[in-house]
Design an enzyme around this catalytic site. Structure first.
Site, mmCIF file in Angstrom:
data_model
loop_
_atom_site.group_PDB
_atom_site.id
_atom_site.type_symbol
_atom_site.label_atom_id
_atom_site.label_comp_id
_atom_site.label_asym_id
_atom_site.label_seq_id
_atom_site.Cartn_x
_atom_site.Cartn_y
_atom_site.Cartn_z
ATOM 1 N N HIS A 388 0.845 -1.188 0.000
ATOM 2 C CA HIS A 388 0.000 0.000 0.000
ATOM 3 C C HIS A 388 0.887 1.246 0.000
ATOM 4 C CE1 HIS A 388 -4.051 -1.140 -0.176
ATOM 5 N NE2 HIS A 388 -4.240 -1.512 1.065
ATOM 6 N N ALA A 389 0.607 2.140 -0.915
ATOM 7 C CA ALA A 389 1.438 3.336 -1.049
ATOM 8 C C ALA A 389 1.380 4.178 0.221
ATOM 9 C CB ALA A 389 0.975 4.161 -2.245
ATOM 10 N N HIS A 418 -0.589 11.908 -5.623
ATOM 11 C CA HIS A 418 -1.212 12.019 -4.295
ATOM 12 C C HIS A 418 -0.164 11.930 -3.188
ATOM 13 C CE1 HIS A 418 -3.983 11.127 -0.941
ATOM 14 N NE2 HIS A 418 -3.067 10.256 -0.598
ATOM 15 N N GLU A 419 0.709 10.923 -3.264
ATOM 16 C CA GLU A 419 1.684 10.720 -2.189
ATOM 17 C C GLU A 419 2.645 11.895 -2.074
ATOM 18 O OE1 GLU A 419 1.292 8.553 -0.016
ATOM 19 O OE2 GLU A 419 -0.176 7.304 -1.042
ATOM 20 N N HIS A 422 1.557 14.575 0.345
ATOM 21 C CA HIS A 422 1.991 14.391 1.732
ATOM 22 C C HIS A 422 3.427 14.852 1.914
ATOM 23 C CE1 HIS A 422 -1.587 12.194 2.825
ATOM 24 N NE2 HIS A 422 -1.366 11.267 1.923
ATOM 25 N N GLU A 446 -4.782 14.328 3.579
ATOM 26 C CA GLU A 446 -5.103 13.469 2.443
ATOM 27 C C GLU A 446 -5.554 14.267 1.222
ATOM 28 O OE1 GLU A 446 -4.399 10.383 2.362
ATOM 29 O OE2 GLU A 446 -3.876 10.231 4.477
ATOM 30 N N HIS A 547 -6.802 -0.929 6.147
ATOM 31 C CA HIS A 547 -6.956 0.093 7.178
ATOM 32 C C HIS A 547 -7.596 -0.455 8.454
ATOM 33 C CE1 HIS A 547 -6.357 2.159 3.412
ATOM 34 N NE2 HIS A 547 -5.991 3.224 4.077
ATOM 35 N N TYR A 557 -10.362 10.120 4.668
ATOM 36 C CA TYR A 557 -10.418 10.010 3.216
ATOM 37 C C TYR A 557 -11.746 10.544 2.674
ATOM 38 C CZ TYR A 557 -6.395 7.049 4.136
ATOM 39 O OH TYR A 557 -5.181 6.572 4.573
#
Length: 678
Positions: A388-389, A418-419, A422, A446, A547, A557
């Site tokens: 999972h990323a 997306h990552e 962060h 997020e 999760h 999310y």
């Protein structure tokens, strides 16, 4: 879903660590507390206390994050053991700080110190008991569940390793295989990895609830709901309000998808009793993203050519061909494998470089050189990893990384955008005291990268050479909107239901004997999704989602899905864009980037309402920008669904004790005619 996935969320570290634990329980003669317990100096003021905590936290952070990085990228008993000791020290240290903070209740202090003490109590999503032995038991169970998930495989023939398939293998079946039975086998197969963790999860809930009560909360769910700068009971009504705004749009998408599944598989297979969608046919193991059903749901085939996956696969083939060409002589089998791996890594790095370019076009810094040498970009061949990323801040001083298992496809491409959201958040707030180094709230963290993903318009993708020039037509617009909705709109109810389930589990209204029934009752209520075969309490389907196994709060999310459209609209306005919201890309706008970076740099140093106002001008989360964005698609869906019985009846999925009753009502047989689109 494209989120950063973690096990224990250290809010003060912006939830960056995928904390696992080990199978080692400290002996009574050497309790976990001995290494890290600190005694507060006499006559320490509140401000001095927080200054000391920040210093101690920063000093221990690098060791803790390194242990967790290893445990996520080298899954083994040894790495779990190392991570466990770090976890035990951390949780013991955190408990000590929280206990010391009690002496300052009611005493005068600065606003920053008061906020720091409040955030200190919310620094983990896994509140640990004060008792050292039960703390060690908690970390051991948590590590065991994450390890079971990360190493999970479905073996069609027990004992035959050749028949075993990983989550990635099974997801590929759901992604591209339209055979009904093959998809059902893949879906059922992955869910077999979860029942062994059910007993551990029951005990896990008992232990985190004990830890929450030791901290002064009613249960672990109340700890989670307390991180939103509002009374914890308000977050439920706030998310209900937001869901009420977007539910009509989801119902139209659900209706359209059901019609297409009926056409493909026949009504007897394309839907489940109550007009619900079959869980195994949605192209995603958890039905949270329907993008993989594009071949079935595309409104106008040929109206646009946003084949990002095709472009990335061609890029991979070019890298592979270059590797072959540069090899001296004819490569042997092992050399071909190495050339293939090098091409995969080169392609993944090129995808990350393209994502970095979007952020630097806004005036943000380039990623440090260490990012490119220390990140995990593709799945290793020689070991189990958590695929999972996730995004990591290793030392609060610029050692930032992503942990991914990228493949040359659209999903991985948008995930790295997306990552990096962060990562750029970490870099922006690294100058703040450690306790403030987190998102304004977890949903804000997020939403950062997802806002950038919204800016990846067809015009942007064309400008960077990934797609051909796109036709300007109503059909092309509907196609583009549908692609986005299959990820964003389809996700919304799933984002709601996971924590609705866990809040009930934590407060005891959902008992262990109804875990699975309550899970499916909530999926039926919110998503309109059901399994085609009975699922009993011998199953533990929640544990088949990372999760849950990894104890990562999920409402973030859902909130991010709402907030990203608010952020997107604000950045489009800042860039000077004029036109329909869905067509805006703020790529290259230094004005938008400056405004975004100013918000990111605030971290958690002030209530999120103030941070939101700084960017958007308002202090409330609002789904109106999302509805504005998808207005053309919603009109089109109403046209397509006219004459259909939309909505669904979740009652065929028996509601278990503690599971909420449905509030979803079937729509009238005919939907209103949409307003004419200019």
């Amino acid at each position: 879903m494209k989120p950063r996935h973690v096990l224990f969320v250290l809010a003060a570290a912006a939830s960056v660590l995928s904390l696992s634990s080990c199978k080692r329980t400290p002996s009574p003669s050497a309790p976990a507390t001995s290494a890290t317990a600190t005694t507060a100096p006499a006559n320490e003021t509140p401000d001095q206390f927080i200054a000391r905590v920040n210093n101690e936290f920063r000093a221990s952070y690098a060791e803790l994050s390194a242990a967790q990085w290893i445990s996520s990228t080298y899954i083994s008993d040894d790495s779990e053991l190392v991570a466990a000791k770090a976890n035990e020290r951390w949780l013991t240290q955190l408990n000590g700080w929280i206990e010391q903070a009690r002496q300052y209740e009611g005493r005068p202090m600065s606003a920053a110190t008061a906020r720091s003490i409040m955030l200190l109590k919310l620094m983990t999503s896994m509140p640990a008991p004060h008792d050292p032995q039960r703390l060690a038991e908690l970390t051991r169970i948590a590590s065991k569940m994450e390890g079971m998930y990360g190493a999970g495989k479905y073996c069609r023939t027990p004992g035959d390793a050749a028949s075993c398939r990983t989550l990635g293998d099974l997801e590929n079946v759901l992604r591209g295989n339209r055979d009904y039975d093959a998809q059902l086998d893949a879906w059922n197969g992955w869910h077999t990895i979860a029942p062994p963790m059910r007993k551990d999860y029951v005990r896990f809930v008992e232990l985190v609830n004990e830890g929450a009560k030791d901290m002064g909360f009613a249960d672990a769910g109340e700890v989670w709901r307390s991180g939103y700068d509002m009374p914890p009971q308000r977050i439920a009504s706030e998310t209900d309000r937001l869901w009420g705004q977007v539910k009509p749009l989801y119902e139209q998408l659900h209706c359209y998808a059901r019609t297409k599944l009926d056409a493909k598989y026949g009504k007897e297979h394309g839907e489940v009793a109550g007009r619900m969608l079959p869980a195994h046919l949605m192209g995603n193991m958890w039905q949270q993203d329907w993008s993989n059903l594009w071949d079935l749901l595309q409104p106008y085939p040929g109206a646009s050519s946003l084949d990002i996956t095709g472009a990335l696969q061609r890029q991979y083939q070019q890298n592979y061909s270059s590797g072959l060409a540069s090899h001296a002589g004819a490569p042997g089998p092992s050399e071909l494998v190495e050339i293939e791996r090098a091409a995969q890594l080169d392609t993944a790095r090129q995808m990350a470089t393209r994502a970095q370019d979007f952020y630097t076009s806004l005036g943000m810094q380039k990623l440090p050189a260490s990012y490119w040498t220390k990140s995990q970009f593709i799945k290793p061949r020689d070991r189990d990893v958590v695929c999972h990323a996730s995004a990591w801040d290793m030392n609060m001083a610029g050692d930032v990384r992503t942990k991914t298992c990228m493949e040359p496809n659209e999903e991985s491409f948008t995930t790295i955008y997306h990552e990096l959201g962060h990562v750029y958040y970490y870099l922006a707030y690294n100058k703040l005291p450690p306790i403030f180094q987190q998102g304004a709230h977890d949903g804000v963290h997020e939403a950062i990268g997802d806002t950038i993903v919204l800016g990846m318009t067809p015009d942007y993708l064309q400008s960077v050479g990934l797609v051909d020039p796109q036709p300007q037509s109503h059909e092309a617009l509907v196609n583009a909107q549908m692609r986005m909705a299959l990820a964003k709109v389809a996700f919304l109810p799933f984002g709601m239901m996971i924590d609705r389930w866990r809040w009930g589990v934590f407060d005891g209204s959902i008992k262990p004997e109804s875990y699975n029934a309550s899970w499916w009752a909530l999926k039926a209520r919110y998503q309109g999704v059901a399994p085609v075969q009975p699922r009993g309490e011998e199953d533990f389907d929640p544990g088949a989602k990372y999760h849950v196994a990894g104890n990562t709060p999920y409402m973030r999310y859902f909130l991010a899905d709402i907030l990203e459209f608010q952020f997107y609209k604000a950045l489009c306005d800042a860039s000077g864009y004029k036109g329909p919201l869905y067509a805006c890309s703020f790529y290259g706008s230094k004005a938008a980037g400056q405004k975004y970076l100013a918000m990111l740099s605030r971290g958690a140093s002030q209530p999120w309402q103030q941070t939101l106002k700084q960017l958007t001008g308002g202090e409330s989360m609002d789904a109106a920008p999302m509805l504005e964005y998808f207005a053309p698609l919603q009109d089109w869906l109403k046209q397509q669904n006219e004459g259909q019985m939309c909505g669904w009846d979740p009652t065929p999925v028996a509601a278990a004790p503690g599971a909420p009753t449905s509030t979803t009502k079937p729509a009238p047989a005919r939907t209103p005619a949409p307003a004419k689109r200019e």
